[in-house]
Design a protein around this motif. Structure first.
Motif, PDB file in Angstrom:
ATOM      1  N   THR A 140     -18.909 -36.898  -7.494  1.00 49.95           N
ATOM      2  CA  THR A 140     -17.879 -37.909  -7.256  1.00 49.95           C
ATOM      3  C   THR A 140     -16.520 -37.365  -7.672  1.00 49.95           C
ATOM      4  O   THR A 140     -16.430 -36.307  -8.299  1.00 49.95           O
ATOM      5  N   GLY A 141     -15.477 -38.106  -7.330  1.00 50.53           N
ATOM      6  CA  GLY A 141     -14.124 -37.703  -7.689  1.00 50.53           C
ATOM      7  C   GLY A 141     -13.915 -37.638  -9.192  1.00 50.53           C
ATOM      8  O   GLY A 141     -13.067 -36.899  -9.681  1.00 50.53           O
ATOM      9  N   SER A 181     -16.345 -35.924  -3.754  1.00 51.27           N
ATOM     10  CA  SER A 181     -15.597 -34.678  -3.630  1.00 51.27           C
ATOM     11  C   SER A 181     -16.438 -33.542  -3.061  1.00 51.27           C
ATOM     12  O   SER A 181     -15.889 -32.596  -2.505  1.00 51.27           O
ATOM     13  N   THR A 220     -14.335 -41.239  -2.106  1.00 49.63           N
ATOM     14  CA  THR A 220     -14.138 -40.670  -3.436  1.00 49.63           C
ATOM     15  C   THR A 220     -15.107 -39.537  -3.742  1.00 49.63           C
ATOM     16  O   THR A 220     -15.022 -38.934  -4.802  1.00 49.63           O
TER      17      THR A 220
END
Length: 109
Positions: free
Chosen positions: A63-64, A97, A95
């Motif tokens: 995730t971000g 990545s 979100t």
């Protein structure tokens, strides 16, 4: 008229030629900037968007915020990520990545 004086009209370039000579370096700089910076960035963004849009149940994602987990459910714009046993969070697809390739060899091996 003496030998040192020349007609002014013969030496002066036309205004169109002067304009082209002045704008040619700017156009060249823009083209180089486009080829070296903008196009590769657009390609990376397009590839990343395709990777995130193709995420499916069972994929390992980052995730971000840096959380790593396995996708348990995918809806239109959201994914449910299992971070640990009985610990699930819902994240927006935008979100995410990265999607970790399960066949990829870790960097420290």
């Amino acid at each position: 008229m003496t030998l040192l004086q020349a007609p002014a009209a013969a030496d002066a370039p036309s205004s169109t030629t002067a304009f082209l000579v002045q704008t040619a370096p700017l156009v060249l700089i823009f083209v180089v900037f486009w080829v070296l910076m903008i196009r590769p960035q657009q390609k990376r963004m397009r590839d990343h968007r395709a990777l995130i849009d193709a995420v499916k149940k069972g994929d390992k994602v980052v995730t971000g915020g840096g959380l790593i987990g396995r996708v348990t459910r995918v809806t239109d714009g959201e994914v449910e990520v299992e971070l640990g046993p009985n610990m699930r969070v819902t994240a927006l697809k935008g979100t995410l990545s990265d999607v970790i390739d399960p066949k990829a060899k870790p960097a420290n091996d």
